[in-house]
Motif scaffolding. Structure first.
Motif, PDB file in Angstrom:
ATOM      1  N   VAL A  80       7.888   1.821   9.022  1.00  8.20           N
ATOM      2  CA  VAL A  80       7.927   0.370   8.838  1.00  8.20           C
ATOM      3  C   VAL A  80       7.564   0.054   7.385  1.00  8.20           C
ATOM      4  CG1 VAL A  80       7.337  -0.138  11.233  1.00  8.20           C
ATOM      5  CG2 VAL A  80       5.515   0.022   9.523  1.00  8.20           C
ATOM      6  N   THR A  81       8.007  -1.103   6.920  1.00  6.60           N
ATOM      7  CA  THR A  81       7.659  -1.590   5.585  1.00  6.60           C
ATOM      8  C   THR A  81       6.689  -2.734   5.723  1.00  6.60           C
ATOM      9  OG1 THR A  81       9.770  -0.938   4.607  1.00  6.60           O
ATOM     10  CG2 THR A  81       8.550  -2.695   3.493  1.00  6.60           C
ATOM     11  N   CYS A  82       5.697  -2.769   4.849  1.00  7.73           N
ATOM     12  CA  CYS A  82       4.693  -3.828   4.861  1.00  7.73           C
ATOM     13  C   CYS A  82       4.504  -4.343   3.437  1.00  7.73           C
ATOM     14  CB  CYS A  82       3.373  -3.302   5.427  1.00  7.73           C
ATOM     15  SG  CYS A  82       2.065  -4.540   5.536  1.00  7.73           S
ATOM     16  N   ILE A  83       4.614  -5.662   3.261  1.00  7.81           N
ATOM     17  CA  ILE A  83       4.383  -6.310   1.967  1.00  7.81           C
ATOM     18  C   ILE A  83       3.309  -7.363   2.162  1.00  7.81           C
ATOM     19  CG2 ILE A  83       5.415  -7.543   0.038  1.00  7.81           C
ATOM     20  CD1 ILE A  83       8.156  -6.606   0.994  1.00  7.81           C
ATOM     21  N   SER A  84       2.179  -7.176   1.515  1.00  8.48           N
ATOM     22  CA  SER A  84       1.059  -8.096   1.733  1.00  8.48           C
ATOM     23  C   SER A  84       1.211  -9.406   0.975  1.00  8.48           C
ATOM     24  CB  SER A  84      -0.262  -7.425   1.345  1.00  8.48           C
ATOM     25  OG  SER A  84      -0.251  -7.018  -0.007  1.00  8.48           O
ATOM     26  N   HIS A  85       1.896  -9.380  -0.182  1.00 11.39           N
ATOM     27  CA  HIS A  85       2.045 -10.606  -0.974  1.00 11.39           C
ATOM     28  C   HIS A  85       3.282 -10.493  -1.856  1.00 11.39           C
ATOM     29  CE1 HIS A  85      -0.356 -13.966  -3.286  1.00 11.39           C
ATOM     30  NE2 HIS A  85       0.687 -14.424  -2.630  1.00 11.39           N
ATOM     31  N   ILE A  86       4.078 -11.550  -1.865  1.00 17.22           N
ATOM     32  CA  ILE A  86       5.241 -11.657  -2.748  1.00 17.22           C
ATOM     33  C   ILE A  86       5.003 -12.844  -3.673  1.00 17.22           C
ATOM     34  CG2 ILE A  86       7.727 -12.022  -2.908  1.00 17.22           C
ATOM     35  CD1 ILE A  86       7.897 -10.997   0.006  1.00 17.22           C
ATOM     36  N   GLN A  87       5.097 -12.612  -4.985  1.00 19.44           N
ATOM     37  CA  GLN A  87       4.911 -13.687  -5.955  1.00 19.44           C
ATOM     38  C   GLN A  87       6.094 -13.725  -6.916  1.00 19.44           C
ATOM     39  OE1 GLN A  87       0.947 -12.143  -7.081  1.00 19.44           O
ATOM     40  NE2 GLN A  87       0.205 -14.243  -6.808  1.00 19.44           N
ATOM     41  N   LEU A  88       6.575 -14.917  -7.176  1.00 22.23           N
ATOM     42  CA  LEU A  88       7.705 -15.144  -8.064  1.00 22.23           C
ATOM     43  C   LEU A  88       7.200 -15.866  -9.302  1.00 22.23           C
ATOM     44  CD1 LEU A  88      10.061 -16.439  -5.245  1.00 22.23           C
ATOM     45  CD2 LEU A  88      10.027 -14.132  -6.190  1.00 22.23           C
ATOM     46  N   TRP A  89       7.540 -15.352 -10.477  1.00 18.11           N
ATOM     47  CA  TRP A  89       6.986 -15.861 -11.735  1.00 18.11           C
ATOM     48  C   TRP A  89       8.102 -16.365 -12.660  1.00 18.11           C
ATOM     49  CZ3 TRP A  89       1.765 -16.022 -11.761  1.00 18.11           C
ATOM     50  CH2 TRP A  89       1.080 -15.148 -10.902  1.00 18.11           C
ATOM     51  N   GLY A  90       7.880 -17.534 -13.261  1.00 19.71           N
ATOM     52  CA  GLY A  90       8.860 -18.072 -14.200  1.00 19.71           C
ATOM     53  C   GLY A  90       8.524 -19.508 -14.551  1.00 19.71           C
ATOM     54  N   THR A  91       9.555 -20.305 -14.785  1.00 19.03           N
ATOM     55  CA  THR A  91       9.391 -21.722 -15.112  1.00 19.03           C
ATOM     56  C   THR A  91      10.524 -22.498 -14.460  1.00 19.03           C
ATOM     57  OG1 THR A  91      10.740 -21.615 -17.127  1.00 19.03           O
ATOM     58  CG2 THR A  91       8.379 -21.158 -17.368  1.00 19.03           C
ATOM     59  N   VAL A  92      10.400 -23.825 -14.435  1.00 18.18           N
ATOM     60  CA  VAL A  92      11.520 -24.650 -13.993  1.00 18.18           C
ATOM     61  C   VAL A  92      12.625 -24.545 -15.034  1.00 18.18           C
ATOM     62  CG1 VAL A  92      10.130 -26.239 -12.635  1.00 18.18           C
ATOM     63  CG2 VAL A  92      10.496 -26.698 -15.056  1.00 18.18           C
ATOM     64  N   ALA A  93      13.864 -24.777 -14.634  1.00 19.14           N
ATOM     65  CA  ALA A  93      15.008 -24.523 -15.502  1.00 19.14           C
ATOM     66  C   ALA A  93      15.328 -25.671 -16.439  1.00 19.14           C
ATOM     67  CB  ALA A  93      16.246 -24.201 -14.659  1.00 19.14           C
ATOM     68  N   GLU A  94      14.716 -26.843 -16.263  1.00 18.49           N
ATOM     69  CA  GLU A  94      15.021 -27.973 -17.126  1.00 18.49           C
ATOM     70  C   GLU A  94      14.560 -27.689 -18.547  1.00 18.49           C
ATOM     71  OE1 GLU A  94      14.711 -31.699 -14.039  1.00 18.49           O
ATOM     72  OE2 GLU A  94      12.952 -31.093 -15.167  1.00 18.49           O
ATOM     73  N   THR A  95      15.397 -28.011 -19.502  1.00 20.31           N
ATOM     74  CA  THR A  95      15.050 -27.865 -20.907  1.00 20.31           C
ATOM     75  C   THR A  95      15.524 -29.088 -21.657  1.00 20.31           C
ATOM     76  OG1 THR A  95      17.131 -26.743 -21.410  1.00 20.31           O
ATOM     77  CG2 THR A  95      15.228 -25.350 -20.870  1.00 20.31           C
ATOM     78  N   VAL A  96      15.013 -29.289 -22.857  1.00 20.74           N
ATOM     79  CA  VAL A  96      15.420 -30.426 -23.666  1.00 20.74           C
ATOM     80  C   VAL A  96      15.219 -30.076 -25.136  1.00 20.74           C
ATOM     81  CG1 VAL A  96      13.160 -31.546 -23.690  1.00 20.74           C
ATOM     82  CG2 VAL A  96      15.206 -32.934 -23.959  1.00 20.74           C
ATOM     83  N   THR A 114       0.849  -1.195   0.000  1.00 20.22           N
ATOM     84  CA  THR A 114       0.000   0.000   0.000  1.00 20.22           C
ATOM     85  C   THR A 114       0.880   1.239   0.000  1.00 20.22           C
ATOM     86  OG1 THR A 114      -1.692  -1.181   1.270  1.00 20.22           O
ATOM     87  CG2 THR A 114      -1.868   1.215   1.180  1.00 20.22           C
ATOM     88  N   SER A 115       0.794   2.020  -1.064  1.00 22.85           N
ATOM     89  CA  SER A 115       1.595   3.240  -1.133  1.00 22.85           C
ATOM     90  C   SER A 115       0.926   4.395  -0.390  1.00 22.85           C
ATOM     91  CB  SER A 115       1.831   3.635  -2.597  1.00 22.85           C
ATOM     92  OG  SER A 115       0.595   3.890  -3.254  1.00 22.85           O
ATOM     93  N   GLY A 116      -0.396   4.284  -0.208  1.00 22.58           N
ATOM     94  CA  GLY A 116      -1.134   5.368   0.440  1.00 22.58           C
ATOM     95  C   GLY A 116      -0.656   5.636   1.856  1.00 22.58           C
ATOM     96  N   ASP A 117      -0.311   4.587   2.608  1.00 16.12           N
ATOM     97  CA  ASP A 117       0.209   4.791   3.967  1.00 16.12           C
ATOM     98  C   ASP A 117       1.739   4.773   3.986  1.00 16.12           C
ATOM     99  OD1 ASP A 117       0.873   2.143   3.632  1.00 16.12           O
ATOM    100  OD2 ASP A 117      -0.477   1.376   5.173  1.00 16.12           O
ATOM    101  N   GLN A 118       2.332   4.747   2.790  1.00 14.77           N
ATOM    102  CA  GLN A 118       3.784   4.851   2.586  1.00 14.77           C
ATOM    103  C   GLN A 118       4.580   3.657   3.093  1.00 14.77           C
ATOM    104  OE1 GLN A 118       4.563   8.744   4.459  1.00 14.77           O
ATOM    105  NE2 GLN A 118       4.534   9.650   2.420  1.00 14.77           N
ATOM    106  N   THR A 119       3.907   2.522   3.379  1.00 16.20           N
ATOM    107  CA  THR A 119       4.610   1.353   3.922  1.00 16.20           C
ATOM    108  C   THR A 119       5.093   0.390   2.837  1.00 16.20           C
ATOM    109  OG1 THR A 119       2.543   0.102   4.155  1.00 16.20           O
ATOM    110  CG2 THR A 119       3.260   1.417   6.061  1.00 16.20           C
ATOM    111  N   ALA A 120       4.645   0.562   1.603  1.00 14.70           N
ATOM    112  CA  ALA A 120       5.004  -0.365   0.533  1.00 14.70           C
ATOM    113  C   ALA A 120       6.482  -0.234   0.162  1.00 14.70           C
ATOM    114  CB  ALA A 120       4.140  -0.112  -0.693  1.00 14.70           C
ATOM    115  N   PRO A 121       7.097  -1.324  -0.319  1.00 17.53           N
ATOM    116  CA  PRO A 121       8.497  -1.245  -0.754  1.00 17.53           C
ATOM    117  C   PRO A 121       8.636  -0.387  -2.002  1.00 17.53           C
ATOM    118  CG  PRO A 121       7.550  -3.347  -1.398  1.00 17.53           C
ATOM    119  CD  PRO A 121       6.528  -2.676  -0.522  1.00 17.53           C
ATOM    120  N   LYS A 122       9.716   0.371  -2.073  1.00 24.01           N
ATOM    121  CA  LYS A 122       9.944   1.222  -3.241  1.00 24.01           C
ATOM    122  C   LYS A 122      11.251   0.873  -3.953  1.00 24.01           C
ATOM    123  CE  LYS A 122       9.916   6.001  -4.861  1.00 24.01           C
ATOM    124  NZ  LYS A 122       9.734   7.422  -4.496  1.00 24.01           N
TER     125      LYS A 122
END
Length: 317
Positions: free
Chosen positions: A271-287, A200-208
């Motif tokens: 203080v800093t507050c992060i409500s949700h952290i999501q990591l996006w990608g794929t597994v590294a195996e390829t063929v 939330t940037s409104g209360d200035q607690t979000a990471p920048k």
């Protein structure tokens, strides 16, 4: 080593192969070999049979699977299992990758209903949730190794584990300062495409300002301040409010086993507050998809094995 090669081949088959009469036997073979326990749980739940010793796919289409399941006396029956969403709505699959993702989602529902484990390969622990903003990127949070997850300067009542699952927010220790140093590892290497940091940037607690490192699980705050990051992010109000994925320099994150996120600044709060952290990608195996061939009689035998690529003779003879 041989089993690992076959595993990689199977994964490629299940993700990239079109669904047609020529490929269906190969897809069934791959799924039968890869998902033995999950097929048994699905047959038990969707087939309505309490006594299921084993199960295999004997038919596949854009709308359903045909499962043959055996009881403890080796007597078998067949059940038609229509593809459905978590809400029970009918859905269709246009290729093998879609079949796999639908099956895994249905298998997870069956596991919850029966209380039985699915025994999935690690690669299939990756969520089937695809990013709407980053094509080809899937949610990787389920591939995190919980034993490695930690955050320096977190409020004990609001730990990083809650932000990774989305169940509660991560907060910095109000008795110290606003900075956070998040460290995490994956169960297997991944290709990381984007990160979502919802606040939330409104209360200035979000990471920048966030610095991203790899391979520094022993890093402290002073090192994070002083050292150059692999990539530094400056988040906008809209990015943190919506939680939109922030695209990374993909070439720098092709084989990620662990990650460190240093939240250097927020929008101005104590203080800093992060409500949700999501990591996006794929597994590294390829063929290389040209590296495998099905056995000649695979079309006639839906449970025929996939032939492993022949090893090259180092002598050149």
């Amino acid at each position: 080593a041989n089993s690992n090669k076959i595993e990689v081949v199977m994964e490629a088959v299940l993700e990239h192969t079109p669904l047609n009469d020529e490929t269906k036997p190969m897809i069934m073979t791959a799924m039968n070999n890869r998902y033995k326990q999950a097929l048994r749980v699905c047959a038990k739940h969707y087939g309505g049979s309490a006594d299921v010793a084993s199960a295999q796919i004997v038919g596949i289409s854009e709308t359903q699977l045909m499962l043959r399941h055996f009881d403890a006396r080796s007597q078998w029956t067949e059940s038609s299992v229509a593809y459905q969403s978590a809400a029970g709505e009918a859905i269709t699959a246009g290729n093998a990758g879609a079949v796999r993702r639908i099956f895994l989602d249905m298998a997870r529902s069956a596991s919850e209903a029966t209380g039985e484990e699915l025994g999935l390969p690690q690669a299939d622990l990756m969520s089937s949730q695809e990013s709407e903003k980053v094509p080809g990127a899937y949610l990787l949070n389920e591939l995190l190794d919980s034993k490695t997850l930690e955050c320096l300067n977190e409020d004990d009542n609001y730990p990083v584990s809650g932000a990774m699952s989305g169940s509660s927010a991560l907060r910095s220790d109000p008795d110290v300062d606003h900075q956070l140093l998040i460290k995490l590892g994956f169960q297997q290497p991944v290709k990381l495409k984007a990160i979502s940091l919802h606040g939330t940037s409104g209360d200035q607690t979000a990471p920048k300002l966030v610095k991203i490192f790899q391979g520094r699980m022993d890093m402290d705050f002073q090192e994070a301040e002083d050292q150059e990051a692999i990539q530094a992010l400056e988040l906008s109000d809209s990015q943190v409010e919506t939680g939109d994925p922030i695209t990374l320099r993909f070439v720098k994150f092709q084989n990620v086993t662990n990650l460190q996120l240093f939240v250097q600044e927020n929008f101005g709060a104590d203080v800093t507050c992060i409500s949700h952290i999501q990591l996006w990608g794929t597994v590294a195996e390829t063929v290389d998809m040209k590296a495998w061939k099905p056995v000649h009689d695979a079309a006639a035998n839906p449970v025929a094995p996939i032939r492993e690529p022949a090893a090259e003779d180092p002598s050149g003879v």
